[in-house]
Write an enzyme that holds these catalytic residues in place. Structure first.
Site, PDB file in Angstrom:
ATOM      1  N   ASP A  82       0.833  -1.203   0.000  1.00  0.00           N
ATOM      2  CA  ASP A  82       0.000   0.000   0.000  1.00  0.00           C
ATOM      3  C   ASP A  82       0.867   1.251   0.000  1.00  0.00           C
ATOM      4  OD1 ASP A  82      -2.749  -0.296  -0.090  1.00  0.00           O
ATOM      5  OD2 ASP A  82      -2.953  -0.688   2.060  1.00  0.00           O
ATOM      6  N   LYS A 111      -0.508  -0.405  -4.231  1.00  0.00           N
ATOM      7  CA  LYS A 111      -1.951  -0.144  -4.205  1.00  0.00           C
ATOM      8  C   LYS A 111      -2.199   1.293  -3.772  1.00  0.00           C
ATOM      9  CE  LYS A 111      -4.879  -2.147  -1.073  1.00  0.00           C
ATOM     10  NZ  LYS A 111      -5.408  -0.971  -0.342  1.00  0.00           N
ATOM     11  N   GLU A 113      -5.448   4.218  -3.045  1.00  0.00           N
ATOM     12  CA  GLU A 113      -6.880   4.357  -2.793  1.00  0.00           C
ATOM     13  C   GLU A 113      -7.465   5.500  -3.615  1.00  0.00           C
ATOM     14  OE1 GLU A 113      -7.853   4.722   1.374  1.00  0.00           O
ATOM     15  OE2 GLU A 113      -6.722   2.916   1.896  1.00  0.00           O
ATOM     16  N   GLU A 178     -13.978  -2.283  -1.381  1.00  0.00           N
ATOM     17  CA  GLU A 178     -14.109  -2.368   0.081  1.00  0.00           C
ATOM     18  C   GLU A 178     -15.490  -1.901   0.551  1.00  0.00           C
ATOM     19  OE1 GLU A 178     -10.806  -1.008   2.452  1.00  0.00           O
ATOM     20  OE2 GLU A 178     -11.958  -1.183   4.313  1.00  0.00           O
TER      21      GLU A 178
HETATM   22  O1  KIV Z   1      -4.799  -1.842   4.301  1.00  0.00           O
HETATM   23  C1  KIV Z   1      -5.307  -2.935   4.053  1.00  0.00           C
HETATM   24  O2  KIV Z   1      -5.083  -3.938   4.744  1.00  0.00           O
HETATM   25  C2  KIV Z   1      -6.186  -3.012   2.888  1.00  0.00           C
HETATM   26  C3  KIV Z   1      -7.039  -4.233   2.756  1.00  0.00           C
HETATM   27  C4  KIV Z   1      -8.059  -4.261   3.787  1.00  0.00           C
HETATM   28  C5  KIV Z   1      -7.599  -4.366   1.405  1.00  0.00           C
HETATM   29  O3  KIV Z   1      -6.225  -2.126   2.118  1.00  0.00           O
END
Ligand code: KIV
Length: 259
Positions: A82, A111, A113, A178
């Site tokens: 992330d 990833k 958002e 989500e």
């Molecule tokens: O931060 C995280 O763990 C996530 C998942 C819940 C998809 O983004």
């Protein structure tokens, strides 16, 4: 190697379910690696391990240190990290930080958002050969107030659907959905080319993701979308209690544990 893994994940759409779980450390990662297509170092790390009241507080360096540990346990699955809050405010910043995350951790994708609002950033990363996983619906990094499921009215539903469509046509290799109402998650999954990976977003997604601490029963929080597959907290408690007892009554260590 990573492009082969990405291809395999994309090819699962409408055929086989994609398995994704979070990890913040090597020991958990090497167990997940046997069963998962994707191991995600989620910024949920901030709330789950560091007890922050928001994922916004996790720093880039903390994400990187945990990701380095996770990398040591991941051999066959795709490792995604992330991008923390405020590390992708514009295309230039996002590219610099994505490259930094990848070079420091050896992960294969990042990833981010958001949907249309960050589409220029997503496109810039993909143009520069960074593999991107999208994330729409409930967005913990930008959510204000109580977390509630999304898709409650037409305006919200259309926005999320269009966000997912924009991400997919920009070339993300998958999209996390989500906390999205079931029929909307189904519609998104049918409407976009990229595989969808749901968390609180129904069985209709192409795959599922959970926070591993939640499914193991290590996290005391109770969310409707979480199934606790075991109660590791109880098992640890029992073991630690026994350790204490044995130290006090001197049945540990035995000769077997002594040099
Ligand atoms: O931060 C995280 O763990 C996530 C998942 C819940 C998809 O983004």
């Amino acid at each position: 190697m990573s492009s082969l893994k990405i291809k395999k994940i994309k090819n699962k759409k409408n055929k086989k379910k994609i398995i994704c779980l979070t990890s913040y450390s090597k020991n958990i990662a090497q167990i997940l690696d046997k069963y998962c297509d994707i191991v995600l170092v989620g910024d949920s790390l901030g709330s789950v391990l560091y007890n922050y009241n928001t994922t916004r507080k996790i720093s880039l360096n903390t994400m990187i240190e945990h990701s380095k540990s996770v990398k040591k346990g991941v051999k066959k699955s795709l490792m995604v990290v992330d991008m923390p809050y405020n590390t992708y405010r514009n295309p230039k910043e996002a590219l610099k930080n994505a490259k930094y995350i990848i070079s420091q951790t050896g992960c294969e994708a990042v990833k981010l958002e958001g949907g249309k609002k960050i589409i220029k950033i997503v496109k810039h990363l993909i143009k520069n050969k960074i593999q991107v996983m999208g994330h729409v619906g409930l967005l913990p990094q930008s959510e204000k107030g109580k977390f509630r499921y999304k898709g409650r009215n037409n305006l919200e539903r259309n926005k999320i659907l269009n966000d997912a469509k924009s991400l997919s046509s920009s070339g993300v290799f998958s999209i996390v959905l989500e906390c999205i109402e079931s029929s909307l998650a189904k519609l998104i999954t049918k409407s976009v080319k990229a595989p969808t990976i749901g968390i609180g977003a129904s069985v209709f997604c192409d795959g599922q993701v959970l926070v591993t601490d939640d499914l193991l029963g290590l996290n005391p929080t109770n969310f409707r979308f979480v199934k606790k597959y075991t109660n590791l907290g109880k098992i640890i408690d029992k073991s630690v209690r026994l350790f204490k007892k044995e130290v006090i009554n001197k049945s540990f260590p035995t000769k077997k544990n002594t040099y």
